[in-house]
Design a protein around this motif. Sequence first.
Motif, PDB file in Angstrom:
ATOM      1  N   MET A  91       0.850  -1.190  -0.038  1.00 32.43           N
ATOM      2  CA  MET A  91      -0.011  -0.040  -0.067  1.00 32.43           C
ATOM      3  C   MET A  91       0.974   1.129   0.165  1.00 32.43           C
ATOM      4  O   MET A  91       1.625   1.616   1.093  1.00 32.43           O
ATOM      5  N   GLY A  92       0.872   2.121  -1.159  1.00 34.19           N
ATOM      6  CA  GLY A  92       1.631   3.322  -1.261  1.00 34.19           C
ATOM      7  C   GLY A  92       1.159   3.953  -2.347  1.00 34.19           C
ATOM      8  O   GLY A  92       0.598   3.342  -3.328  1.00 34.19           O
ATOM      9  N   ARG A  93       1.513   5.348  -2.433  1.00 28.91           N
ATOM     10  CA  ARG A  93       0.969   6.173  -3.510  1.00 28.91           C
ATOM     11  C   ARG A  93       1.978   6.748  -4.313  1.00 28.91           C
ATOM     12  O   ARG A  93       1.753   7.718  -5.284  1.00 28.91           O
ATOM     13  N   HIS A  94       3.486   6.431  -4.141  1.00 31.36           N
ATOM     14  CA  HIS A  94       4.430   7.109  -4.813  1.00 31.36           C
ATOM     15  C   HIS A  94       4.911   6.115  -5.805  1.00 31.36           C
ATOM     16  O   HIS A  94       5.746   5.016  -5.454  1.00 31.36           O
ATOM     17  N   LYS A  95       4.634   6.224  -7.187  1.00 29.74           N
ATOM     18  CA  LYS A  95       4.968   5.283  -8.170  1.00 29.74           C
ATOM     19  C   LYS A  95       6.557   4.966  -8.188  1.00 29.74           C
ATOM     20  O   LYS A  95       6.894   3.500  -8.387  1.00 29.74           O
ATOM     21  N   ASP A  96       7.215   5.796  -7.889  1.00 23.30           N
ATOM     22  CA  ASP A  96       8.675   5.512  -8.197  1.00 23.30           C
ATOM     23  C   ASP A  96       9.306   4.584  -7.174  1.00 23.30           C
ATOM     24  O   ASP A  96       9.970   3.486  -7.093  1.00 23.30           O
ATOM     25  N   ARG A  97       8.417   4.679  -5.800  1.00 29.04           N
ATOM     26  CA  ARG A  97       8.684   3.885  -4.850  1.00 29.04           C
ATOM     27  C   ARG A  97       7.976   2.546  -4.813  1.00 29.04           C
ATOM     28  O   ARG A  97       8.522   1.194  -4.684  1.00 29.04           O
ATOM     29  N   THR A  98       6.941   2.496  -5.197  1.00 34.54           N
ATOM     30  CA  THR A  98       6.166   1.268  -5.436  1.00 34.54           C
ATOM     31  C   THR A  98       6.735   0.342  -6.568  1.00 34.54           C
ATOM     32  O   THR A  98       6.702  -0.784  -6.574  1.00 34.54           O
ATOM     33  N   ASP A  99       7.360   0.968  -7.640  1.00 35.57           N
ATOM     34  CA  ASP A  99       8.089   0.378  -8.818  1.00 35.57           C
ATOM     35  C   ASP A  99       9.138  -0.427  -8.010  1.00 35.57           C
ATOM     36  O   ASP A  99       9.565  -1.481  -8.456  1.00 35.57           O
ATOM     37  N   LEU A 100       9.898   0.056  -7.022  1.00 37.18           N
ATOM     38  CA  LEU A 100      11.038  -0.526  -6.529  1.00 37.18           C
ATOM     39  C   LEU A 100      10.271  -1.907  -5.623  1.00 37.18           C
ATOM     40  O   LEU A 100      10.794  -2.780  -5.471  1.00 37.18           O
ATOM     41  N   GLY A 101       9.269  -1.410  -4.909  1.00 33.92           N
ATOM     42  CA  GLY A 101       8.848  -2.365  -4.179  1.00 33.92           C
ATOM     43  C   GLY A 101       8.191  -3.617  -5.192  1.00 33.92           C
ATOM     44  O   GLY A 101       8.531  -4.813  -4.490  1.00 33.92           O
ATOM     45  N   PHE A 157      11.183  -5.518  -5.750  1.00 33.88           N
ATOM     46  CA  PHE A 157      11.589  -6.280  -4.338  1.00 33.88           C
ATOM     47  C   PHE A 157      10.767  -7.326  -4.182  1.00 33.88           C
ATOM     48  O   PHE A 157      10.987  -8.144  -3.021  1.00 33.88           O
ATOM     49  N   GLY A 158       9.415  -7.546  -4.691  1.00 35.78           N
ATOM     50  CA  GLY A 158       8.764  -8.698  -4.515  1.00 35.78           C
ATOM     51  C   GLY A 158       7.136  -8.381  -4.447  1.00 35.78           C
ATOM     52  O   GLY A 158       6.433  -9.228  -4.163  1.00 35.78           O
ATOM     53  N   ALA A 159       6.607  -7.349  -4.567  1.00 38.31           N
ATOM     54  CA  ALA A 159       5.427  -6.884  -4.328  1.00 38.31           C
ATOM     55  C   ALA A 159       4.596  -7.426  -5.408  1.00 38.31           C
ATOM     56  O   ALA A 159       5.007  -7.338  -6.601  1.00 38.31           O
ATOM     57  N   THR A 160       3.416  -8.050  -5.295  1.00 36.99           N
ATOM     58  CA  THR A 160       2.477  -8.569  -6.468  1.00 36.99           C
ATOM     59  C   THR A 160       1.602  -7.833  -6.692  1.00 36.99           C
ATOM     60  O   THR A 160       1.034  -7.782  -7.717  1.00 36.99           O
ATOM     61  N   ASP A 161       1.204  -7.016  -5.674  1.00 39.33           N
ATOM     62  CA  ASP A 161       0.146  -5.860  -5.949  1.00 39.33           C
ATOM     63  C   ASP A 161       0.458  -4.584  -5.225  1.00 39.33           C
ATOM     64  O   ASP A 161       1.038  -4.495  -4.429  1.00 39.33           O
ATOM     65  N   VAL A 162      -0.093  -3.773  -5.899  1.00 38.44           N
ATOM     66  CA  VAL A 162       0.304  -2.232  -5.490  1.00 38.44           C
ATOM     67  C   VAL A 162      -1.144  -1.631  -5.188  1.00 38.44           C
ATOM     68  O   VAL A 162      -2.018  -1.586  -6.027  1.00 38.44           O
TER      69      VAL A 162
END
Lengths: 343, 343
Positions: free
Chosen positions: A197-207, A210-215
């Motif tokens: 859960m996050g709203r900063h695309k550059d950060r969630t892209d790194l997420g 790192f292994g996040a399957t959904d944002v």
Amino acid sequence: MRATVMYGAGDVRVENVPDARLAEPTDAVVRVVAGCICGSDLWPYGSMEATGQGRRMGHEFLGVVEELGSEVRGLRQGDLVVAPFVWADNTCDFCREGLQTSCRHGGLWGNDLDGGQGEAVRVPQAQGTLVRLPVGADSALLASLLTLSDVFSTGHHCAVTAGVSPRTSVTVIGDGAVGLSAVLAARRLGAEQIILMGRHKDRTDLGREFGATDVVAERGEAGVERVRELTGGDGTHTVLECVGLRPAIETALGVVRAGGAVSRVGAPQYTEVPMDFDAFFRNVTLTGGVAPARAYIEELLPDVLDGKIDPGRVFDRVVGLDDTPAGYRAMADREALKVLIRP
Amino acid sequence: MRATVMYGAGDVRVENVPDARLAEPTDAVVRVVAGCICGSDLWPYGSMEATGQGRRMGHEFLGVVEELGSEVRGLRQGDLVVAPFVWADNTCDFCREGLQTSCRHGGLWGNDLDGGQGEAVRVPQAQGTLVRLPVGADSALLASLLTLSDVFSTGHHCAVTAGVSPRTSVTVIGDGAVGLSAVLAARRLGAEQIILMGRHKDRTDLGREFGATDVVAERGEAGVERVRELTGGDGTHTVLECVGLRPAIETALGVVRAGGAVSRVGAPQYTEVPMDFDAFFRNVTLTGGVAPARAYIEELLPDVLDGKIDPGRVFDRVVGLDDTPAGYRAMADREALKVLIRP
């Protein structure tokens, strides 16, 4: 020597301070090779009352052993070492249980001690605190090794205390450096569904890398609903709360599956948690806390050395010591995710 | 048939209601041999708004199977059975995880269903809900077997979720029937130091017989200090909160050792818990919740049948069904610890 001192909200200075030196036979002096700015440093940066005396800053660092007290065993001058963000004797009952943050002879950096955002640090309980790194001070892995001091160990603590395993689904709340570290830690522990859960695309892209399957970019009730949609209505077995604000803990309780656990590692900027009848009836556990990084360094180190994980990617800016104030500004303005300092 | 109906605070009546009968092929009808009054029944007894319709009462009972729906397997007419206080199919994913209180096809007794404080009960999901007892309806063990329905299973859930083991010290908060059950459960799990916080000597005396090693009569700050004195200043690894009121949870957080767990099974009469920075820094876990009694009955049953434990000693008064209102009064006035009903 030069070191970082905070005098109040928005007022960080790099100044001359007394040289780090041995005071006890259990001390070491470490010349800092890399330090950094923590998300938790931003709380006082945002709200600290002005003080004439100032507060020494920095609790994450690695460096080279320069001097050793007469009672320190197992370390040599010239060793590259990493320090966890709480120092500890590593022998008391709490330390033996893996809770070095409650060490009977430990404490926090800064205040009366040197901080990691400076040229050198006197390290109390050096034998218990410091972990030798089998690389040189010019290693390409320094950034990732530095994360063992706090940010990655904290994400790992969050995942471990929540009970993340290959059988658990995971929600990570927060796309700051700790949240992204928690994603990486959850993936490392085998989790297959990791909702960030996050709203900063550059950060969630790194997420995602790192292994996040959904944002999930939505917040509040909409965010809770979206996570429930992604999990057949149930929420996830584990929730890693990496923010520390009241709305984040409310969201965490909203997205956790019955029988599941919310772990929190964001230093709480609240005093009450709504663990109400609903949480009770659903058997929700609230766990986590300040991470005993010291307990995890040896376990996580091989994966960093082997390149299996690269937690140092959370650093997206490097500054010299004199530019530390600009580093604070950049993190506070969300221009930088996490700032590494090379004194 | 006759059954207990609550019409408002202090207003409990035993009246004629429609006979219990099969409605679904998965139902059974059980003739109640023994029911009882729960501490949680005292919350509405103290505060329920008056209603013309009334609310059927009782969620703990054992009895004899009188009728079986066509789809119920594994049970026969005449079997003595005990019912957990939440009915469940015992096959869904939550049930398989041991969280029958979150069963996808389960629910609570009373309201639209029969309650256990009556002559008979229609039991939904009978095959999953009911556990056969290998004794007759005249067994001397009935009182102890009845506690598997809720009160002893709840004490056990509290101890299990807190992580009680031979290596953990324990504080139990509350000398009601659940608190005393938690003492017995902690002892059964091997705990050696069990501190019981309670101020009613007849109850704490039973607590000592159940395994409490220390009794602390003080409350609030004084109580916290006393427990800390008894534990070298640290508090106990596990805290079993068996009250449900805000001061009890505050005491729990005050007496838990760093890295330890507070488990709560007292239905919370509060909405917020002070899991503040102190609890965070000390890595305190808050766990527990409504007890999935169904998950524990088979495990606890042999110890009751063998006479190793005698949890039925929490019943200190027996009434006939018509005297149920007097039983409520006695428990509310603390004249009785827990009242058993023989319809």
